[in-house]
Design a protein around this motif. Structure first.
Motif, mmCIF file in Angstrom:
data_model
loop_
_atom_site.group_PDB
_atom_site.id
_atom_site.type_symbol
_atom_site.label_atom_id
_atom_site.label_comp_id
_atom_site.label_asym_id
_atom_site.label_seq_id
_atom_site.Cartn_x
_atom_site.Cartn_y
_atom_site.Cartn_z
ATOM 1 N N ASP A 134 0.882 -1.159 0.000
ATOM 2 C CA ASP A 134 0.000 0.000 0.000
ATOM 3 C C ASP A 134 0.922 1.212 0.000
ATOM 4 O OD1 ASP A 134 -1.627 2.185 0.647
ATOM 5 O OD2 ASP A 134 -2.969 0.956 1.869
ATOM 6 N N ASN A 135 1.089 1.834 -1.140
ATOM 7 C CA ASN A 135 2.041 2.939 -1.249
ATOM 8 C C ASN A 135 1.639 4.145 -0.396
ATOM 9 O OD1 ASN A 135 3.730 1.542 -3.003
ATOM 10 N ND2 ASN A 135 2.677 2.298 -4.824
ATOM 11 N N ALA A 136 0.350 4.355 -0.239
ATOM 12 C CA ALA A 136 -0.105 5.479 0.565
ATOM 13 C C ALA A 136 0.289 5.313 2.030
ATOM 14 C CB ALA A 136 -1.611 5.635 0.448
ATOM 15 N N LYS A 137 0.404 4.058 2.455
ATOM 16 C CA LYS A 137 0.756 3.766 3.845
ATOM 17 C C LYS A 137 2.213 3.348 4.002
ATOM 18 C CE LYS A 137 -3.917 2.238 5.129
ATOM 19 N NZ LYS A 137 -4.729 1.120 5.657
ATOM 20 N N ASN A 138 2.967 3.302 2.896
ATOM 21 C CA ASN A 138 4.357 2.815 2.941
ATOM 22 C C ASN A 138 4.446 1.474 3.667
ATOM 23 O OD1 ASN A 138 5.690 4.849 1.451
ATOM 24 N ND2 ASN A 138 5.680 6.195 3.226
ATOM 25 N N THR A 139 3.551 0.588 3.313
ATOM 26 C CA THR A 139 3.456 -0.705 3.980
ATOM 27 C C THR A 139 3.509 -1.827 2.953
ATOM 28 O OG1 THR A 139 2.169 0.230 5.787
ATOM 29 C CG2 THR A 139 2.032 -2.154 5.470
ATOM 30 N N VAL A 140 4.246 -2.875 3.302
ATOM 31 C CA VAL A 140 4.321 -4.060 2.463
ATOM 32 C C VAL A 140 3.762 -5.234 3.248
ATOM 33 C CG1 VAL A 140 6.697 -4.629 3.181
ATOM 34 C CG2 VAL A 140 5.830 -5.439 0.980
ATOM 35 N N TYR A 141 3.094 -6.137 2.548
ATOM 36 C CA TYR A 141 2.462 -7.293 3.168
ATOM 37 C C TYR A 141 3.014 -8.580 2.548
ATOM 38 C CZ TYR A 141 -0.889 -3.603 4.271
ATOM 39 O OH TYR A 141 -1.456 -2.437 4.698
ATOM 40 N N LEU A 142 2.929 -9.652 3.299
ATOM 41 C CA LEU A 142 3.265 -10.968 2.769
ATOM 42 C C LEU A 142 2.188 -11.939 3.248
ATOM 43 C CD1 LEU A 142 5.397 -12.548 1.119
ATOM 44 C CD2 LEU A 142 6.379 -13.264 3.316
ATOM 45 N N GLN A 143 1.338 -12.348 2.327
ATOM 46 C CA GLN A 143 0.324 -13.349 2.631
ATOM 47 C C GLN A 143 0.945 -14.711 2.392
ATOM 48 O OE1 GLN A 143 -2.926 -13.046 3.816
ATOM 49 N NE2 GLN A 143 -2.819 -15.277 3.956
ATOM 50 N N MET A 144 0.983 -15.519 3.423
ATOM 51 C CA MET A 144 1.619 -16.835 3.345
ATOM 52 C C MET A 144 0.563 -17.905 3.550
ATOM 53 S SD MET A 144 5.127 -16.093 5.482
ATOM 54 C CE MET A 144 4.272 -15.892 7.040
ATOM 55 N N ASN A 145 0.356 -18.716 2.533
ATOM 56 C CA ASN A 145 -0.620 -19.806 2.589
ATOM 57 C C ASN A 145 0.083 -21.145 2.453
ATOM 58 O OD1 ASN A 145 -2.709 -17.868 2.674
ATOM 59 N ND2 ASN A 145 -2.835 -17.813 0.440
ATOM 60 N N THR A 146 -0.620 -22.188 2.826
ATOM 61 C CA THR A 146 -0.084 -23.550 2.731
ATOM 62 C C THR A 146 1.320 -23.624 3.323
ATOM 63 O OG1 THR A 146 -1.268 -23.621 0.582
ATOM 64 C CG2 THR A 146 -0.013 -25.544 1.196
ATOM 65 N N LEU A 147 1.451 -23.133 4.513
ATOM 66 C CA LEU A 147 2.767 -23.063 5.148
ATOM 67 C C LEU A 147 3.318 -24.451 5.447
ATOM 68 C CD1 LEU A 147 2.120 -19.984 7.387
ATOM 69 C CD2 LEU A 147 4.061 -20.212 5.836
ATOM 70 N N LYS A 148 4.633 -24.562 5.340
ATOM 71 C CA LYS A 148 5.328 -25.819 5.569
ATOM 72 C C LYS A 148 6.339 -25.648 6.704
ATOM 73 C CE LYS A 148 5.260 -26.723 0.576
ATOM 74 N NZ LYS A 148 6.100 -27.003 -0.627
ATOM 75 N N PRO A 149 6.727 -26.728 7.358
ATOM 76 C CA PRO A 149 7.738 -26.604 8.424
ATOM 77 C C PRO A 149 9.014 -25.921 7.946
ATOM 78 C CG PRO A 149 6.694 -28.746 8.543
ATOM 79 C CD PRO A 149 6.169 -28.093 7.308
ATOM 80 N N GLU A 150 9.368 -26.120 6.703
ATOM 81 C CA GLU A 150 10.591 -25.502 6.186
ATOM 82 C C GLU A 150 10.454 -23.997 5.980
ATOM 83 O OE1 GLU A 150 9.000 -28.175 4.938
ATOM 84 O OE2 GLU A 150 9.069 -28.202 2.738
#
Length: 117
Positions: free
Chosen positions: A74-90
């Motif tokens: 979100d450039n207006a908020k100077n924020t970056v996101y990382l949506q992580m799905n199907t997470l693995k132990p590694e």
């Protein structure tokens, strides 16, 4: 000086999801942040790229996370996101965000992600 604050880490079971956030801020002047990204470092391993995104929205992903993780900003908020799905132990690691302002790259403090049953 630019500060990046990461949040959203935690403990999740394999197959679960988490969303990381990283907000950039500074006191005083208005600034524009360029490319932002997420990296991770597992115990005993080197820090590695997870994903990056330009301020125009172009993305790059590590092969190990393609199809499971999505980076956005979100450039207006100077924020970056990382949506992580199907997470693995590694995927267990400390996740760090960074962002470029001019020629300087700033790093956040890291947030722990643990994937375990």
């Amino acid at each position: 000086q630019v500060q990046l604050v990461a949040s959203g880490g935690g403990l999740v079971q394999p197959g679960g999801s988490l969303r990381l956030s990283c907000a950039a801020s500074t006191s005083g002047i208005i600034f524009s942040i360029g490319a932002m990204g997420w990296y991770r470092q597992a115990p005993g391993k080197q820090r590695e790229l997870v994903a990056t995104i330009t301020n125009g929205g172009s993305t790059v992903y590590a092969d190990s996370v393609k199809g499971r993780f999505t980076i956005s900003r979100d450039n207006a908020k100077n924020t970056v996101y990382l949506q992580m799905n199907t997470l693995k132990p590694e995927d267990t690691a400390v996740y760090y965000c960074n962002g470029a302002v001019g020629r300087t790259t700033y790093w956040g403090q890291g947030t722990q992600v643990t994937v375990s049953s």
